[in-house]
Write a protein that holds these residues in place. Structure first.
Motif, PDB file in Angstrom:
ATOM      1  N   GLY A   1       0.778  -1.225   0.000  1.00 21.29           N
ATOM      2  CA  GLY A   1       0.000   0.000   0.000  1.00 21.29           C
ATOM      3  C   GLY A   1       0.812   1.279   0.000  1.00 21.29           C
ATOM      4  N   ARG A   2       2.121   1.181  -0.083  1.00 25.32           N
ATOM      5  CA  ARG A   2       2.977   2.367   0.017  1.00 25.32           C
ATOM      6  C   ARG A   2       3.330   2.960  -1.335  1.00 25.32           C
ATOM      7  N   ARG A   3       3.101   2.207  -2.420  1.00 19.35           N
ATOM      8  CA  ARG A   3       3.449   2.672  -3.756  1.00 19.35           C
ATOM      9  C   ARG A   3       2.273   2.513  -4.702  1.00 19.35           C
ATOM     10  N   LEU A   4       2.295   3.309  -5.755  1.00 20.58           N
ATOM     11  CA  LEU A   4       1.234   3.256  -6.740  1.00 20.58           C
ATOM     12  C   LEU A   4       1.868   3.187  -8.122  1.00 20.58           C
ATOM     13  N   ALA A   5       1.641   2.058  -8.814  1.00 16.81           N
ATOM     14  CA  ALA A   5       2.095   1.947 -10.197  1.00 16.81           C
ATOM     15  C   ALA A   5       1.102   2.663 -11.090  1.00 16.81           C
ATOM     16  N   MET A   6       1.577   3.172 -12.222  1.00 18.01           N
ATOM     17  CA  MET A   6       0.698   3.910 -13.123  1.00 18.01           C
ATOM     18  C   MET A   6       1.334   4.012 -14.500  1.00 18.01           C
ATOM     19  N   THR A   7       0.537   4.449 -15.459  1.00 18.79           N
ATOM     20  CA  THR A   7       1.024   4.721 -16.808  1.00 18.79           C
ATOM     21  C   THR A   7       1.060   6.225 -17.017  1.00 18.79           C
ATOM     22  N   LEU A   8       2.208   6.737 -17.418  1.00 21.21           N
ATOM     23  CA  LEU A   8       2.387   8.161 -17.686  1.00 21.21           C
ATOM     24  C   LEU A   8       3.044   8.335 -19.045  1.00 21.21           C
ATOM     25  N   SER A   9       2.678   9.412 -19.743  1.00 18.35           N
ATOM     26  CA  SER A   9       3.332   9.740 -21.012  1.00 18.35           C
ATOM     27  C   SER A   9       4.017  11.095 -20.928  1.00 18.35           C
ATOM     28  N   LYS A  10       4.354  11.512 -19.717  1.00 20.35           N
ATOM     29  CA  LYS A  10       4.921  12.842 -19.522  1.00 20.35           C
ATOM     30  C   LYS A  10       6.257  13.031 -20.242  1.00 20.35           C
ATOM     31  N   ASP A  11       6.941  11.936 -20.521  1.00 23.35           N
ATOM     32  CA  ASP A  11       8.223  12.032 -21.226  1.00 23.35           C
ATOM     33  C   ASP A  11       8.077  11.722 -22.704  1.00 23.35           C
ATOM     34  N   GLY A  12       6.837  11.650 -23.181  1.00 24.36           N
ATOM     35  CA  GLY A  12       6.603  11.495 -24.607  1.00 24.36           C
ATOM     36  C   GLY A  12       5.918  10.221 -25.017  1.00 24.36           C
ATOM     37  N   ASN A  13       6.171   9.113 -24.311  1.00 22.75           N
ATOM     38  CA  ASN A  13       5.591   7.829 -24.685  1.00 22.75           C
ATOM     39  C   ASN A  13       4.988   7.176 -23.437  1.00 22.75           C
ATOM     40  N   PRO A  14       3.858   6.479 -23.535  1.00 14.34           N
ATOM     41  CA  PRO A  14       3.292   5.813 -22.359  1.00 14.34           C
ATOM     42  C   PRO A  14       4.241   4.762 -21.793  1.00 14.34           C
ATOM     43  N   GLU A  15       4.642   4.948 -20.547  1.00 15.30           N
ATOM     44  CA  GLU A  15       5.563   4.036 -19.859  1.00 15.30           C
ATOM     45  C   GLU A  15       5.016   3.715 -18.477  1.00 15.30           C
ATOM     46  N   ILE A  16       5.598   2.680 -17.851  1.00 12.72           N
ATOM     47  CA  ILE A  16       5.210   2.276 -16.502  1.00 12.72           C
ATOM     48  C   ILE A  16       6.081   2.993 -15.475  1.00 12.72           C
ATOM     49  N   TYR A  17       5.433   3.614 -14.511  1.00 13.06           N
ATOM     50  CA  TYR A  17       6.116   4.315 -13.426  1.00 13.06           C
ATOM     51  C   TYR A  17       5.589   3.794 -12.090  1.00 13.06           C
ATOM     52  N   VAL A  18       6.375   4.011 -11.036  1.00  9.97           N
ATOM     53  CA  VAL A  18       5.941   3.707  -9.678  1.00  9.97           C
ATOM     54  C   VAL A  18       6.140   4.946  -8.821  1.00  9.97           C
ATOM     55  N   LEU A  19       5.071   5.365  -8.144  1.00  7.42           N
ATOM     56  CA  LEU A  19       5.098   6.539  -7.277  1.00  7.42           C
ATOM     57  C   LEU A  19       5.130   6.104  -5.825  1.00  7.42           C
ATOM     58  N   ASP A  20       6.121   6.582  -5.064  1.00  6.76           N
ATOM     59  CA  ASP A  20       6.149   6.364  -3.617  1.00  6.76           C
ATOM     60  C   ASP A  20       5.173   7.357  -2.992  1.00  6.76           C
ATOM     61  N   LEU A  21       4.123   6.854  -2.343  1.00  4.86           N
ATOM     62  CA  LEU A  21       3.073   7.726  -1.842  1.00  4.86           C
ATOM     63  C   LEU A  21       3.507   8.562  -0.644  1.00  4.86           C
ATOM     64  N   ASP A  22       4.597   8.187   0.032  1.00  2.00           N
ATOM     65  CA  ASP A  22       5.106   8.976   1.159  1.00  2.00           C
ATOM     66  C   ASP A  22       6.081  10.055   0.696  1.00  2.00           C
TER      67      ASP A  22
END
Length: 433
Positions: A257-278
């Motif tokens: 529950g501490r991280r959230l995976a997501m799809t972002l295209s902020k760098d140009g192409n849809p990629e997989i990222y992981v956000l540390d919620l803390d």
């Protein structure tokens, strides 16, 4: 086409085509198969004492919970020779004559503003008491108490924890034109007590539960561009955690529950990222010119599976949670998407295209072979029950969007509808005590 894009197109179509809605309707659940080999069980209407009356009969709720699993065939009340509510009133010979394997009796006792609910489970032919307990609840909590009793009975008789006390999140679309609304709703696993978590005239997508069942992540277009939110169910407090330029989609909580995976295209192409919620540190896991989307965590949190078109067509791949080499997981079929792990880690459900139809497939992780769970033609968004016994998914029936559930072992099948609303993108809650 990935599920994120496909679901958005479908949802926009539902907004345009859905019929006007009025009051919030509960999910109606129809059992469509799986009762042929069910175990006969008698759940007697519970007795009541203490003045007044109970708002529900826990026995009826328990019987319905057990019937929906497809593993049990509760006896109709009208066929019962007797209706005992205490141990002293039970004569198991009556139930042997009726060929019942098991018997459940119980009582509800009102004590001021609270209720005491007790039950006993019998093995009819052995003449044994298998289980029994007493729970307390408010009037509003009586149904949940009955669900918990049903889960205890299910586990006692099958060795598998029940899921009657869990919940289901889903997207509902109703109305048209200026009256069109999309809502993220949460209901009990039996369809009762639907609650609106968030409502909008713009699309809402991709609900995902936190492992403690207290929060839901989702994608909202309320600002006319996609953003990922995390919302507390109890307080309603929510936080926007990702609103980068371009795509923000497919949130998935890590098992801790501490991280959230997501799809972002902020760098140009849809990629997989992981956000540390803390710390809010953002880690990029994939780097490829193809679309990478729909991440899902392994139950132990060691890696993620996701959909990628890097092989030419959408297929399932895996990547370590800390980043590293990507490997392919799915090899059957020319289109596999929307992966999700079973909580026990033994299988992965996915949407597979076969001869133009989309069906839910189940991949055995250890053995590497797969089989189909659904019949199509437009089945998507699979989500496992927390005991890994069933998969709920979005489908169509009678020309509208509904939900369906299929047993992994080939047992019970269900269809879930909500009045005239169009229902999509189910997410089954974790097992929460």
């Amino acid at each position: 086409m990935t599920r994120s894009i496909q679901s958005l197109l479908i949802l926009c179509a539902l907004l345009a085509a859905a019929l006007p809605g009025t009051a919030l309707a509960r999910l109606n659940i129809e059992i469509t198969g799986g009762v042929e080999a069910a175990q006969p069980i008698a759940v007697v209407p519970f007795g009541f004492a203490g003045g007044g009356s109970a708002s529900i009969d826990p026995g009826a709720v328990i019987a319905a919970d057990l019937a929906r699993t497809g593993r049990f065939a509760p006896m109709p009340t009208r066929d019962m020779l007797d209706q005992p509510t205490t141990h002293e009133e039970v004569d198991l010979r009556d139930w042997r004559l009726l060929d019942m394997n098991n018997l459940v009796i119980g009582q509800v006792v009102r004590e001021g503003a609270r209720y005491r609910i007790s039950f006993i489970l019998y093995d009819v032919f052995r003449g044994e008491r298998l289980a029994g307990a007493t729970l307390t609840a408010t009037a509003a909590g009586l149904r949940n108490a009955a669900h918990r009793i049903a889960d205890q009975i299910h586990e006692t008789l099958t060795g598998i924890p029940g899921v009657a006390a869990t919940r289901i999140a889903y997207i509902s679309a109703t109305g048209h034109g200026e009256n069109a609304r999309v809502t993220l709703q949460v209901a009990d696993a039996d369809g009762y007590n639907p609650q609106v978590i968030v409502s909008s005239t713009e699309p809402i997508m991709s609900p995902a539960w936190s492992p403690d069942g207290r929060r839901i992540a989702y994608v909202s277009f309320e600002s006319r561009r996609p953003a990922i939110y995390v919302q507390e169910l109890a307080s309603g407090r929510r936080e926007r955690v990702a609103s980068y330029p371009g795509i923000n989609s497919s949130p998935a909580f890590s098992p801790d529950g501490r991280r959230l995976a997501m799809t972002l295209s902020k760098d140009g192409n849809p990629e997989i990222y992981v956000l540390d919620l803390d710390s809010r540190a953002l880690t990029r896991l994939t780097n490829h010119f193809a679309i990478d989307t729909e991440p899902a965590w392994s139950p132990d949190g060691s890696h993620l599976v996701f959909t990628s078109g890097r092989g030419g067509n959408p297929q399932i791949y895996r990547v370590p949670a800390s980043g590293g080499a990507v490997s392919r997981v799915s090899f059957e079929g020319d289109y596999n998407a929307s992966p999700v792990y079973a909580p026990d880690g033994r299988s992965i459900a996915m949407a597979r295209r076969i001869n133009g139809a989309f069906r839910i497939a189940l991949l055995d992780v250890e053995r590497g072979f797969s089989r189909l769970l659904s019949r199509g033609p437009l089945d998507e968004s699979p989500s496992f029950a927390p005991n890994s016994s069933m998969v709920i998914y979005a489908t169509t029936h009678g020309g509208r969007a509904v939900l369906a559930a299929a047993a992994v072992d080939g047992g019970a099948n269900q269809r879930l509808t909500q009045g005239t609303d169009q229902v999509r993108e189910p997410a089954w809650s974790p097992m929460v005590q």
